[in-house]
Structures are given as structure tokens and as C-alpha cells.
Design a protein around this motif. Structure first.
Motif, PDB file in Angstrom:
ATOM      1  N   LEU A  28      82.578  37.010 -31.509  1.00  0.00           N
ATOM      2  CA  LEU A  28      83.979  37.460 -30.869  1.00  0.00           C
ATOM      3  C   LEU A  28      84.095  37.331 -29.720  1.00  0.00           C
ATOM      4  O   LEU A  28      85.135  36.913 -28.918  1.00  0.00           O
ATOM      5  CB  LEU A  28      83.939  38.973 -31.130  1.00  0.00           C
ATOM      6  N   LYS A  29      83.007  37.586 -28.714  1.00  0.00           N
ATOM      7  CA  LYS A  29      82.867  37.486 -27.440  1.00  0.00           C
ATOM      8  C   LYS A  29      83.112  36.042 -26.910  1.00  0.00           C
ATOM      9  O   LYS A  29      83.901  35.607 -26.059  1.00  0.00           O
ATOM     10  CB  LYS A  29      81.658  37.791 -26.720  1.00  0.00           C
ATOM     11  N   ASN A  30      82.689  34.991 -27.740  1.00  0.00           N
ATOM     12  CA  ASN A  30      82.801  33.768 -27.674  1.00  0.00           C
ATOM     13  C   ASN A  30      84.307  33.179 -27.637  1.00  0.00           C
ATOM     14  O   ASN A  30      84.648  32.297 -27.175  1.00  0.00           O
ATOM     15  CB  ASN A  30      81.788  32.688 -28.054  1.00  0.00           C
ATOM     16  N   ALA A  31      84.934  33.742 -28.803  1.00  0.00           N
ATOM     17  CA  ALA A  31      86.308  33.187 -29.252  1.00  0.00           C
ATOM     18  C   ALA A  31      87.120  33.821 -28.147  1.00  0.00           C
ATOM     19  O   ALA A  31      88.190  33.048 -27.872  1.00  0.00           O
ATOM     20  CB  ALA A  31      86.502  34.055 -30.531  1.00  0.00           C
ATOM     21  N   THR A 146      93.885  35.719 -34.703  1.00  0.00           N
ATOM     22  CA  THR A 146      94.228  34.327 -34.736  1.00  0.00           C
ATOM     23  C   THR A 146      93.351  33.634 -34.153  1.00  0.00           C
ATOM     24  O   THR A 146      92.816  32.636 -34.589  1.00  0.00           O
ATOM     25  CB  THR A 146      95.426  34.263 -34.484  1.00  0.00           C
ATOM     26  N   ARG A 147      93.019  34.086 -32.900  1.00  0.00           N
ATOM     27  CA  ARG A 147      92.157  33.227 -31.988  1.00  0.00           C
ATOM     28  C   ARG A 147      90.610  33.380 -32.462  1.00  0.00           C
ATOM     29  O   ARG A 147      90.039  32.339 -32.491  1.00  0.00           O
ATOM     30  CB  ARG A 147      92.019  33.832 -30.426  1.00  0.00           C
ATOM     31  N   PHE A 148      90.202  34.552 -32.953  1.00  0.00           N
ATOM     32  CA  PHE A 148      88.760  34.473 -33.564  1.00  0.00           C
ATOM     33  C   PHE A 148      88.583  33.574 -34.626  1.00  0.00           C
ATOM     34  O   PHE A 148      87.644  32.651 -34.585  1.00  0.00           O
ATOM     35  CB  PHE A 148      88.475  36.104 -34.031  1.00  0.00           C
ATOM     36  N   PHE A 149      89.557  33.659 -35.610  1.00  0.00           N
ATOM     37  CA  PHE A 149      89.323  32.870 -36.932  1.00  0.00           C
ATOM     38  C   PHE A 149      89.494  31.263 -36.569  1.00  0.00           C
ATOM     39  O   PHE A 149      88.775  30.529 -37.363  1.00  0.00           O
ATOM     40  CB  PHE A 149      90.516  33.086 -37.970  1.00  0.00           C
ATOM     41  N   LYS A 150      90.102  31.158 -35.576  1.00  0.00           N
ATOM     42  CA  LYS A 150      90.385  29.636 -35.104  1.00  0.00           C
ATOM     43  C   LYS A 150      88.838  29.257 -34.673  1.00  0.00           C
ATOM     44  O   LYS A 150      88.392  28.051 -35.034  1.00  0.00           O
ATOM     45  CB  LYS A 150      91.539  29.411 -33.979  1.00  0.00           C
ATOM     46  N   PHE A 151      88.401  30.032 -33.677  1.00  0.00           N
ATOM     47  CA  PHE A 151      87.055  29.761 -33.240  1.00  0.00           C
ATOM     48  C   PHE A 151      85.915  29.601 -34.340  1.00  0.00           C
ATOM     49  O   PHE A 151      85.118  29.009 -34.309  1.00  0.00           O
ATOM     50  CB  PHE A 151      86.649  30.659 -32.233  1.00  0.00           C
ATOM     51  N   GLU A 153      86.234  28.907 -37.529  1.00  0.00           N
ATOM     52  CA  GLU A 153      86.088  27.876 -38.442  1.00  0.00           C
ATOM     53  C   GLU A 153      85.744  26.792 -37.687  1.00  0.00           C
ATOM     54  O   GLU A 153      84.871  25.822 -38.260  1.00  0.00           O
ATOM     55  CB  GLU A 153      87.736  27.796 -38.933  1.00  0.00           C
ATOM     56  N   GLU A 154      85.942  26.692 -36.350  1.00  0.00           N
ATOM     57  CA  GLU A 154      85.497  25.570 -35.431  1.00  0.00           C
ATOM     58  C   GLU A 154      83.994  25.508 -35.663  1.00  0.00           C
ATOM     59  O   GLU A 154      83.410  24.464 -35.579  1.00  0.00           O
ATOM     60  CB  GLU A 154      86.250  25.430 -34.288  1.00  0.00           C
ATOM     61  N   PHE A 155      83.366  26.786 -35.192  1.00  0.00           N
ATOM     62  CA  PHE A 155      81.941  27.037 -35.389  1.00  0.00           C
ATOM     63  C   PHE A 155      81.276  26.620 -36.538  1.00  0.00           C
ATOM     64  O   PHE A 155      80.149  25.989 -36.396  1.00  0.00           O
ATOM     65  CB  PHE A 155      81.782  28.485 -34.948  1.00  0.00           C
ATOM     66  N   LYS A 156      81.867  27.005 -37.623  1.00  0.00           N
ATOM     67  CA  LYS A 156      81.228  26.714 -38.758  1.00  0.00           C
ATOM     68  C   LYS A 156      81.466  25.095 -39.115  1.00  0.00           C
ATOM     69  O   LYS A 156      80.294  24.307 -39.706  1.00  0.00           O
ATOM     70  CB  LYS A 156      81.854  27.406 -40.023  1.00  0.00           C
ATOM     71  N   LYS A 157      82.504  24.621 -38.734  1.00  0.00           N
ATOM     72  CA  LYS A 157      82.792  22.937 -39.123  1.00  0.00           C
ATOM     73  C   LYS A 157      81.670  22.037 -38.329  1.00  0.00           C
ATOM     74  O   LYS A 157      81.392  21.171 -38.727  1.00  0.00           O
ATOM     75  CB  LYS A 157      84.054  22.866 -38.539  1.00  0.00           C
TER      76      LYS A 157
END
Length: 223
Positions: A28-31, A146-151, A153-157
Motif C-alpha cells: 500500500l505504501k509503495n502504491a 484504484t491506484r492500489f490495484f493498478k500497482f 497488478e503490475e507488481f504481480k505481472k
């Protein structure tokens, strides 16, 4: 501690939501560094959401023990001193750099000595359902995820934690973290100098780095 060091303490768990919870404060902090949640005392009717809360609390416990450990205080200070000449002219705060550099070296050592695997880490994240994570975030008071889930998904991808096993990439990982705060933290010359310090210090830690994990595990068992 960083992602993989947190994972180490629950590496034998088969509960993906608990595992995710143990790294969720940092995700969360990174997102979005403006996100502030305090779900520590919440209780939900869904067991999976409660597992996220339990994992979150485990994260806070581990960080508390780590940041008060003599190991952390000594080695982050030593790294700060060694890195000072390497970052001359950089806007990055030396204390921050010593702190984060130590955490990245620990992640690297866990991987390169086969204490954990990145595959297991990402398998847990892939096993978590988005709707459960969404329920946790909403329950904890996050208005817009919104911002968290965008981050996330990118983190996992991109699965960039695999690069932590490459000792020569530790300086690059450090740069990525610093770029969240400073636009241009390091020049190529800074990176080369930092990498030299980190590779050398990694060898210094190799023989006794597990002592801090053992100390924290002992304290966790006492609770």
C-alpha cells in the motif's frame, strides 16, 4: 524488513491471504504513500479477510522487532557510513539508504542461500481473489482502491523480486525504491559505487545474517 524477509517468517503457511497480509502494509505504501490504514483491531465475518488482518498484524510485529534489534541498528549504521562517499552529491538521505540497503541485502541472502523461493511467494499472491482484497481494503476504510490495484497488478505481472537474487542488481533495486521519493536519486557513477559497497557488505553479512531472523522468530514464539 522488505517483502521477502517478511515472507520468510510464514514461508510454511498455506494461507495465501495471511501471506499477502504480511506484505500488504508495504504494498500500500509503495502504491500510494498517502494511504494510511489501521485495521489492526478489526474483525470481519469472512475468514479470508481476517487472515489478511492477522497477516497485517504479523508485519507490524516483525518490523517492530527488526527495527529495535542490535543487528539492524549496527549494520544500517555501518552501511550508512560506507555509502556516504558513494552518494556524494545525491539528494538521498544516508540513513534511509543504509536502512533500505540492509533490507535488500537480507532479501538477496535469503534467496541465494535457498531459505525461500520467489516462486512460492508469487504463487501465494496469485492464489488470492481480488474481491477478498477489495473487501478488506473497504472494511479498513480505503475510499478509493484504484491506484492500489493498478500497482498490485503490475507488481504481480513484472515479478521484479526475482532480480533480488542477482547480487549485481541490488543497487538497481535500491535506486527503484529511492525513485519513489527523489526524481533522480543517482547518477551511473553513484550506482557503480553503491553496488561495490553492497556487494562487499553482503559478504560481511553472509556468515551471520540468519541471527536476526532467529532472534525475531524467538520473540514471536514468546508472545
Amino acid at each position: 524488513m522488505n517483502f521477502l524477509s517478511h515472507f520468510y517468517f510464514d514461508r510454511e503457511s498455506d494461507n495465501c491471504y495471511h501471506i499477502l497480509g504480511t506484505i500488504l502494509p508495504d504494498l500500500l505504501k509503495n502504491a500510494d504513500k498517502t494511504i494510511v490504514l489501521h485495521p489492526e483491531k478489526l474483525h470481519h465475518t469472512d475468514d479470508a479477510v481476517n487472515s489478511l488482518i492477522k497477516g497485517w498484524n504479523k508485519h507490524l510485529e516483525v518490523d517492530r522487532y527488526f527495527h529495535s534489534a542490535d543487528f539492524f541498528l549496527h549494520h544500517s549504521h555501518e552501511l550508512k557510513k560506507l555509502l556516504l562517499p558513494a552518494i556524494e552529491g545525491s539528494p538521498v538521505k544516508p540513513f534511509f539508504l543504509g536502512h533500505i540497503a540492509l533490507e535488500l541485502i537480507l532479501d538477496n541472502l535469503l534467496l541465494t542461500t535457498q531459505k525461500i523461493t520467489v516462486d512460492d511467494f508469487y504463487d501465494h499472491l496469485d492464489g488470492c481473489e481480488i474481491m477478498v482484497i477489495d473487501e478488506f481494503l473497504t472494511f479498513a476504510g480505503l475510499k478509493d482502491n484504484t491506484r492500489f490495484f493498478k500497482f498490485y497488478e503490475e507488481f504481480k505481472k513484472h515479478r521484479y523480486l526475482y532480480t533480488y537474487a542477482e547480487t549485481q542488481q541490488i543497487a538497481y533495486a535500491l535506486k527503484r525504491i529511492c525513485m519513489r521519493i527523489w526524481k533522480d536519486p543517482f547518477t551511473p557513477q553513484h550506482e557503480a559505487a553503491i553496488n561495490k559497497v553492497l556487494v562487499s557488505y553482503r559478504e560481511t553479512l553472509m556468515s551471520n545474517y540468519m541471527s536476526v531472523f532467529e532472534e525475531i522468530e524467538g520473540k514471536l514464539k514468546e508472545e
